[in-house]
Design a protein around this motif. Structure first.
Motif, PDB file in Angstrom:
ATOM      1  N   UNK A 271       0.853  -1.173   0.000  1.00  0.00           N
ATOM      2  CA  UNK A 271       0.000   0.000   0.000  1.00  0.00           C
ATOM      3  C   UNK A 271       0.894   1.228   0.000  1.00  0.00           C
ATOM      4  N   UNK A 272       0.604   2.173  -0.876  1.00  0.00           N
ATOM      5  CA  UNK A 272       1.414   3.391  -0.939  1.00  0.00           C
ATOM      6  C   UNK A 272       0.549   4.576  -1.321  1.00  0.00           C
ATOM      7  N   UNK A 273       0.912   5.728  -0.760  1.00  0.00           N
ATOM      8  CA  UNK A 273       0.315   6.998  -1.152  1.00  0.00           C
ATOM      9  C   UNK A 273       1.331   7.727  -2.010  1.00  0.00           C
ATOM     10  N   UNK A 274       0.849   8.346  -3.081  1.00  0.00           N
ATOM     11  CA  UNK A 274       1.740   8.984  -4.044  1.00  0.00           C
ATOM     12  C   UNK A 274       1.425  10.468  -4.169  1.00  0.00           C
TER      13      UNK A 274
ATOM     14  N   UNK B  16       4.801   7.274  -0.030  1.00  0.00           N
ATOM     15  CA  UNK B  16       4.699   7.085   1.412  1.00  0.00           C
ATOM     16  C   UNK B  16       4.028   5.739   1.675  1.00  0.00           C
ATOM     17  N   UNK B  17       4.796   4.828   2.245  1.00  0.00           N
ATOM     18  CA  UNK B  17       4.252   3.534   2.642  1.00  0.00           C
ATOM     19  C   UNK B  17       4.091   3.543   4.158  1.00  0.00           C
ATOM     20  N   UNK B  18       3.575   2.455   4.695  1.00  0.00           N
ATOM     21  CA  UNK B  18       3.384   2.400   6.143  1.00  0.00           C
ATOM     22  C   UNK B  18       4.724   2.366   6.885  1.00  0.00           C
ATOM     23  N   UNK B  19       5.778   1.940   6.205  1.00  0.00           N
ATOM     24  CA  UNK B  19       7.077   1.817   6.859  1.00  0.00           C
ATOM     25  C   UNK B  19       7.949   3.052   6.706  1.00  0.00           C
TER      26      UNK B  19
END
Length: 192
Positions: A47-50, A60-63
């Motif tokens: 899952x990623x936000x771009x 931006x990933x959870x990590x």
């Protein structure tokens, strides 16, 4: 000897067994925001936000949060296109959902824009349905007559085997290499 035989059979099973994947993609053009989700057999694995800032894509990933510069080279684009074409040919598409929400403050222009996008998405869906007749395709095209917006959301569910992925990768590499050699020959003959 029995363990070796069991491992070989397990390896062949994993390579030949079709796995279910689901990819979700969401992008809001005017808010410069997007999301990508990949599920494997119903379990979210990525899952990623771009966001795009200048020539960089902020992922931006959870990590962690990383910023990668967009680097466009023809070799990478050619290989990605060839690989995608090969994968589309071998995957078993189950469901494709496409949601569009477009709008401008001008109702006439919004209606025209909605009609054009609806025609284009229906044309693409028909071409895809001819290639993959057992797939389920859902198209939703909404028009927002009050504010400016451009939102695209897709959800794709498909089955594919690991052997198909490997063979598609090899075919794409071979095709890309052949195209590079042809381009080199043309450039060499022009130089003469």
């Amino acid at each position: 000897m029995e363990i070796f035989l069991i491992l070989v059979l397990l390896f062949l099973f994993v390579i030949a067994f079709p796995f279910l994947f689901e990819v979700r993609f969401y992008v809001n053009v005017f808010e410069n925001f997007g999301m990508v989700t990949l599920k494997f057999c119903g379990i979210r694995v990525y899952f990623a936000k771009l966001k795009i800032k200048g020539k960089n894509i902020v992922i931006k990933t959870s990590r962690k949060r990383t910023s990668k510069e967009i680097e466009i080279s023809t070799e990478k684009i050619d290989f990605a296109k060839n690989f995608f074409d090969e994968l589309v040919d071998v995957l078993s598409l189950r469901k494709l959902c496409l949601y569009l929400n477009l709008g401008t403050p001008n109702p006439f222009f919004t209606a025209m824009l909605g009609g054009v996008t609806s025609s284009l998405t229906n044309f693409i869906a028909l071409k895809l349905k001819m290639k993959k007749p057992h797939s389920d395709i859902v198209l939703v095209n909404n028009c927002n007559f009050e504010k400016t917006c451009a939102v695209l959301s897709t959800r794709v569910r498909f089955f594919i085997t690991l052997s198909d992925v490997g063979l598609s990768f090899l075919r794409a590499a071979k095709k890309t290499r052949k195209e590079e050699i042809e381009q080199w020959k043309q450039n060499f003959n022009k130089a003469k």
